[in-house]
Design an enzyme around this catalytic site. Structure first.
Site, PDB file in Angstrom:
ATOM      1  N   GLU A 163     -19.732 -59.253  35.881  1.00  0.00           N
ATOM      2  CA  GLU A 163     -20.265 -59.075  37.148  1.00  0.00           C
ATOM      3  C   GLU A 163     -19.151 -58.963  38.178  1.00  0.00           C
ATOM      4  O   GLU A 163     -19.263 -59.526  39.229  1.00  0.00           O
ATOM      5  CB  GLU A 163     -21.331 -59.936  37.492  1.00  0.00           C
ATOM      6  N   GLU A 353     -27.141 -60.967  29.717  1.00  0.00           N
ATOM      7  CA  GLU A 353     -27.979 -62.044  30.268  1.00  0.00           C
ATOM      8  C   GLU A 353     -29.469 -61.721  30.857  1.00  0.00           C
ATOM      9  O   GLU A 353     -29.687 -60.556  31.319  1.00  0.00           O
ATOM     10  CB  GLU A 353     -27.156 -62.472  31.913  1.00  0.00           C
TER      11      GLU A 353
HETATM   12  C1  NOJ Z   1     -25.280 -64.016  36.555  1.00  0.00           C
HETATM   13  C2  NOJ Z   1     -23.911 -64.960  36.174  1.00  0.00           C
HETATM   14  O1  NOJ Z   1     -23.209 -64.183  35.461  1.00  0.00           O
HETATM   15  C3  NOJ Z   1     -24.437 -66.330  35.742  1.00  0.00           C
HETATM   16  O2  NOJ Z   1     -23.035 -66.966  35.836  1.00  0.00           O
HETATM   17  C4  NOJ Z   1     -25.457 -66.821  36.645  1.00  0.00           C
HETATM   18  O3  NOJ Z   1     -25.393 -68.108  36.431  1.00  0.00           O
HETATM   19  C5  NOJ Z   1     -26.623 -66.342  36.341  1.00  0.00           C
HETATM   20  N1  NOJ Z   1     -26.342 -64.896  36.830  1.00  0.00           N
HETATM   21  C6  NOJ Z   1     -27.710 -66.736  37.184  1.00  0.00           C
HETATM   22  O4  NOJ Z   1     -27.678 -66.821  38.293  1.00  0.00           O
END
Ligand code: NOJ
Length: 454
Positions: A163, A353
């Site tokens: 990200e 994710e």
């Molecule tokens: C994106 C991130 O990559 C991760 O580190 C984070 O905890 C989750 N989303 C939830 O916000």
């Protein structure tokens, strides 16, 4: 149609969010250590010094992964465990920790998916300008070379960055994440550009030096526009919102802002005026052949056609369901975003994710009952299955639940619980939640269980 036979079921974590051991065995400081120890930056002043203490509880966490029956585990490597100052001296104890993790995963037939950079940037390099410094891609390439030389006899799946939209947007434009900067747009885009060069260089480094055949991708995030109706105009409006978004006060870096340059070799027009002079020369480095795209998907919003504006965002109904992050529950993001991304970039997609934060606690019976999370997983995965059904089966490569453990949710500290496994942050006791047992059954059925529940 079910998910393909070798669909990868996994779960994901990131180093700073779970490891702890912040000053153990020669680990160098990162921007997140510094930021979270600065008054007022994180909820309740929480920090990752101890986190889930996975650095010292590796065996226990590996047992949980085995019990879940995951096929893969996505974790990140902490840059400053390997190179405490970001470049230069290598720390053998850091390598040893990840050796243990990787070897044990492989011994349990769990595929390691290594995220090379998940936001814990070396503090020493930040003092030299971080991603604003034109040398930063080289620093990253040096780090990646160490990883590839050491781990590529066992690791095949590499994710260069997690990200960048968040690391650069929240960290350099809005100041809500480390390193806490609020820079003018030109500087933000400069950091963005260096970040993408770093990605490109690292792909080259991996391809040239890997001992086992590498599979390389990058993980993207951004808004997930969903057409309000099935009308062609609304579908086109959603596509516009996804890849040709209007410029706003905030940059709101999107999937297109990352994936267009990285995969198609072209920056979206709205970013061009802010890029450093001569950026065109670097496009060849940025645009490397990739094996897959990773998508982190949690929520979405509805979009409809508008004659004047092109697209308009529809207001959500009052009281629409949301998670404890206050993110709307919008399962269709798992249908529309992978579909749009696959159509545009023609690459396989992993959902790297997806998951929800919930107000979980250990009940009087000693268990953690989280029916909302089970329902969430079902609803979202049914949408992904629908996409598989519609001819995308072969392009849908896998799904990683975020997260294995409740952990340090960045600026929100320990207040948001995303895990399949509950962590008591005082005793560090792990308790598998009801959703962990559900996920275990779902994996064993390769998703067939979702059909039974249709
Ligand atoms: C994106 C991130 O990559 C991760 O580190 C984070 O905890 C989750 N989303 C939830 O916000």
């Amino acid at each position: 149609m079910p998910f393909k036979e070798n669909f990868v079921w996994g779960t994901a974590t990131a180093a700073y969010q779970i490891e702890g051991g912040a000053s153990q065995d020669g680990r160098g400081p990162t921007v997140w250590d510094d930021f979270s120890h600065t008054t007022g930056k994180t909820r309740f002043g929480d920090h990752g010094d101890q986190a889930c203490d996975s650095y010292n509880r590796l065996d226990e966490d590996l047992e949980i992964l085995k019990t879940l029956g995951v096929k893969a585990y996505r974790f990140s490597i902490c840059w400053t465990r390997i190179l405490p100052e970001g470049t230069g001296k290598v720390n053998p104890l850091g390598l040893k920790y990840y050796d243990r993790l990787i070897d044990r995963l492989l011994a349990s037939k769990i595929i390691p998916f290594v995220t090379i950079f998940h936001w814990d940037y070396p503090l020493e390099l930040y003092y030299q300008g971080g991603w604003l410094n034109a040398k930063s891609p080289q620093w990253f390439a040096e780090y990646v070379r160490v990883l590839v030389d050491h781990f590529s006899d066992r690791v095949q799946y590499w994710i260069t960055q997690n990200e960048p939209q968040c690391y650069i947007g929240l960290g350099h434009e809005l100041g809500r994440h480390a390193p806490g900067l609020q820079l003018p747009r030109k500087q933000v885009i400069r950091a963005w550009h260096h970040n993408l060069i770093a990605h490109g260089l690292s792909v080259e480094v991996i391809r040239e030096n890997a001992k086992l055949k590498p599979y390389i991708g990058i993980v993207s995030c951004g808004g997930s526009p969903i057409p309000l109706t099935d009308r062609r105009e609304d579908r086109e409006a959603a596509l516009k919102a996804m890849f040709n978004q209007k410029d706003g006060e905030r940059l709101n870096l999107s999937h297109g802002d990352l994936l267009d340059p990285v995969v198609l070799g072209k920056y979206p027009d709205r970013l061009v005026p802010f890029l450093p002079a001569g950026y065109e020369k670097e496009m060849a480095i940025i645009t490397q052949p990739l094996d897959y795209i990773g998508l982190n998907l949690y929520s979405g919003f509805h979009v409809k056609y508008d004659e004047k504006e092109g697209y308009l965002r529809e207001a959500e109904p009052v009281g629409k369901e949301e998670t404890s992050m206050e993110w709307k529950v919008e399962p269709k993001c798992l249908y529309w975003t992978p579909k749009m991304v696959i159509d545009r970039y023609q690459l396989p997609v992993y959902i790297t994710e997806n998951g929800m934060a919930n107000n979980d606690w250990v009940a009087l019976d000693g268990q953690v009952h989280d029916p909302q999370r089970i329902d969430f997983i079902k609803r979202y995965l049914k949408e992904l299955l629908k996409l598989a059904d519609e001819g995308y089966q072969n392009k849908l490569a896998g799904y990683f639940y975020w997260s294995l453990l409740d952990n340090f949710e960045w600026a929100l500290g320990y207040t948001k619980r995303f895990g399949l496994v509950h962590v008591d942050f005082t005793t560090l006791k792990r308790t598998m939640k009801d959703s962990a047992y559900y996920y275990q059954k779902l994996i064993a059925s390769n998703g067939e269980l979702l059909n039974a529940e249709r």
